[in-house]
Design a protein around this motif. Structure first.
Motif, short mmCIF file in Angstrom:
data_model
loop_
_atom_site.label_atom_id
_atom_site.label_comp_id
_atom_site.label_asym_id
_atom_site.label_seq_id
_atom_site.Cartn_x
_atom_site.Cartn_y
_atom_site.Cartn_z
N ALA A 81 0.94 -1.08 -0.10
CA ALA A 81 -0.03 -0.08 0.30
C ALA A 81 0.83 1.30 -0.01
O ALA A 81 1.90 1.33 0.38
CB ALA A 81 -1.01 -0.16 1.13
N ASP A 82 0.39 2.39 -0.63
CA ASP A 82 1.17 3.62 -0.68
C ASP A 82 0.95 4.41 0.60
O ASP A 82 0.11 5.19 0.42
CB ASP A 82 0.78 4.13 -2.00
CG ASP A 82 1.67 5.40 -2.12
OD1 ASP A 82 2.54 5.60 -1.58
OD2 ASP A 82 1.11 6.38 -2.91
N THR A 83 1.55 4.05 1.37
CA THR A 83 1.48 5.13 2.68
C THR A 83 2.64 5.27 3.41
O THR A 83 3.47 4.93 2.77
CB THR A 83 0.66 4.05 3.99
OG1 THR A 83 1.55 2.84 4.13
CG2 THR A 83 -0.79 3.60 3.33
N SER A 84 2.67 6.59 4.21
CA SER A 84 3.81 6.80 4.66
C SER A 84 3.76 6.49 6.16
O SER A 84 2.77 6.34 6.93
CB SER A 84 3.87 8.25 4.55
OG SER A 84 2.82 8.70 5.25
N GLY A 85 4.93 6.06 6.67
CA GLY A 85 5.20 5.74 8.16
C GLY A 85 4.98 4.54 8.52
O GLY A 85 4.89 3.55 7.49
N ASN A 86 5.28 4.08 9.88
CA ASN A 86 5.09 2.79 10.26
C ASN A 86 4.44 2.57 11.48
O ASN A 86 4.53 1.78 12.11
CB ASN A 86 6.71 2.32 10.33
CG ASN A 86 7.49 3.26 11.37
OD1 ASN A 86 6.94 4.17 12.09
ND2 ASN A 86 8.66 2.76 11.48
N GLN A 87 3.67 3.35 11.77
CA GLN A 87 2.69 3.41 12.89
C GLN A 87 1.97 2.36 12.86
O GLN A 87 1.68 1.30 13.77
CB GLN A 87 1.95 4.67 13.15
CG GLN A 87 2.75 5.93 13.63
CD GLN A 87 2.07 7.38 13.87
OE1 GLN A 87 1.09 7.27 13.20
NE2 GLN A 87 2.43 8.20 14.35
N VAL A 88 1.34 2.09 11.57
CA VAL A 88 0.50 0.95 11.28
C VAL A 88 1.67 -0.10 10.59
O VAL A 88 2.18 0.39 9.45
CB VAL A 88 -0.63 1.33 10.22
CG1 VAL A 88 -1.09 -0.21 9.63
CG2 VAL A 88 -1.36 2.15 10.79
N VAL A 102 -0.15 -2.57 6.45
CA VAL A 102 -1.16 -2.11 5.78
C VAL A 102 -1.92 -2.93 4.98
O VAL A 102 -1.62 -3.60 3.99
CB VAL A 102 -0.60 -0.84 4.99
CG1 VAL A 102 -2.08 -0.06 4.31
CG2 VAL A 102 0.13 0.26 5.73
#
Lengths: 185, 248
Positions: free
Chosen positions: B227-234, B237
């Motif tokens: 998935a095209d998301t930023s960060g690693n809190q999740v 994804v």
């Protein structure tokens, strides 16, 4: 003990479904839900404990059992509600011929509150910022799951919005909320 | 309806029952009856749809290569999904109607009124019962109003009751319950004539202006890509949307 087992299953599922390419530990959500959490949305009469939700084998997000449509769940590979980042709570709009826990989610309005309780009695209160719907084939993954600077909450219905046309039955309703206060136990 | 009550009621209660608050109770009672009937109907249809899916599944499982059976199964599931939605809507309307009635009764009680609810039954006992053969064959109609016509005179739909506005209702389903009792919409609850009452006032799951289409279409494809998301809190994804598939 049962909680640990669930956690183990979640991790196992994660390892299987991700082809072991993801070595990250689950987010803090897994531990929090293991301890026991519940969600309450007075504005639309929602009250439910939270069950842990991982991934399906096809890497889509798992949902609570359709046989218990009044049950909401928390996505475990993310932050716990109240920790920085987007905590994701999922619930059905209906299931097994009964209305689901999030049947009225779309009626939630910006400014209304969502409370997440821990077993120790502490409460994280979130304020709704935005209520949107998205076609399932155009789910805003980045907006939902990307990092946030503050603790946030996502509420997602599975099952679509109530509409006369079958088309929009394919929609997800997504609520975005920000942490507004935390009350200690 | 009110005219019918006056025939049998005592003097004091007759005065009470002509009070707008009592008329509101009568309207709410009628709405609740209609909503209850509609719900029972939706429930039956849902049960039937469930059975149809079970049958279609059995048939399709027995012959996995039969495309006609697979298509039939898909159709049965779609019908079941629709039935579930209809049942949930009817349930919501039913609860709204119950809330309306409670509110109306409460208002009447606070005003010290004795709405002659009970006399309704006593005065109508002389009315010849409906012929059993005249069964409501059409399950699609919210036909609950048929019984309320026996009050001694023709019921003028909606006419004698108080004028209702959207703000008089506790919820949109509550307004819907009143609209459903009389599609001629004497209270103008459905200004745009789309069958939905007061959606501008309360918002509707599909029409609520707050529920805008999410313009962010940055989503994962079903090709196994990340998935095209930023960060690693999740940490992981999920792909695509949250889905129940063929929810049963």
């Amino acid at each position: 003990m049962r909680g640990r087992l669930l956690l183990l299953v979640g991790v196992l599922l994660l390892a299987l479904s991700a082809g072991c390419s993801q070595a990250d530990a689950p987010g803090t959500a897994a531990a929090a839900v293991d301890q026991g959490l519940s969600v309450s949305i007075p504005a639309i009469g929602v009250q439910s404990s939270l069950v842990p939700l991982g991934l399906n084998p096809d890497r889509t997000v798992a949902t609570p059992p359709v046989s218990t449509p009044m049950q909401a769940g928390l996505y475990i590979n993310g932050p716990a509600p109240g920790d920085p980042g987007p905590a994701v709570i999922l619930g059905h709009i209906n299931g097994g011929g009964q209305p689901g826990v999030f049947a009225r989610l779309a009626q939630l309005k910006p400014g209304e509150e969502v409370d997440v309780y821990r077993v120790d009695g502490s409460v994280a209160t979130f304020t709704v910022r935005e209520v949107t719907r998205a076609p399932k084939d155009a789910f805003p993954t980045a907006k939902v799951y990307s990092d946030t600077t503050n603790p946030q909450l996502r509420l997602i219905t599975c099952g679509g919005v109530l509409d006369r046309t079958a088309r929009s039955y394919l929609d997800n309703v997504i609520v975005y909320a920000d942490l507004s206060s935390v009350r200690a136990a | 309806m009110v005219g019918g009550l006056l025939v049998g009621g005592g003097v004091a209660s007759a005065q009470d029952s002509s009070d707008p608050k009592c008329q509101a109770v009568a309207t709410a009672e009628k709405a609740k009856k209609t909503a209850d009937d509609a719900y029972a109907d939706a429930k039956t249809k849902l049960t039937n749809a469930s059975s149809a899916v079970t049958e279609a599944e059995a048939a399709a499982n027995a012959a996995p290569n039969d495309t006609a059976l697979q298509t039939a199964l898909a159709a049965a599931r779609a019908a079941h999904n629709k039935a579930m939605t209809a049942e949930a809507a009817a349930d919501s309307t039913r609860k709204g109607a119950a809330m309306n009635l409670a509110q109306a009764l409460d208002a009447a009680a606070k005003a010290g009124l004795t709405c002659t609810k009970k006399t309704t039954t006593t005065t109508t006992t002389t009315t010849p019962p409906k012929k059993p053969g005249n069964d409501q064959a059409d399950g699609g109609q919210t036909g609950g109003g048929s019984q309320t016509g026996g009050g001694g005179g023709p019921t003028k739909p909606g006419a004698p009751g108080p004028d209702l506005n959207c703000r008089d209702f506790v919820s949109r389903p509550a307004a819907q319950a009143v609209l459903d009792t009389d599609q001629s919409d004497p209270h103008h609850l459905d200004a745009d004539h789309d069958g939905y009452a007061c959606e501008d006032y309360f918002g509707d799951p599909s029409k609520d202006p707050q529920v805008s289409q999410d313009k962010t279409v940055n989503h994962t494809e079903d090709d196994g890509s990340e998935a095209d998301t930023s960060g690693n809190q999740v940490t992981v994804v999920p792909e695509g949307s949250a889905d129940t598939g063929s929810a049963l």
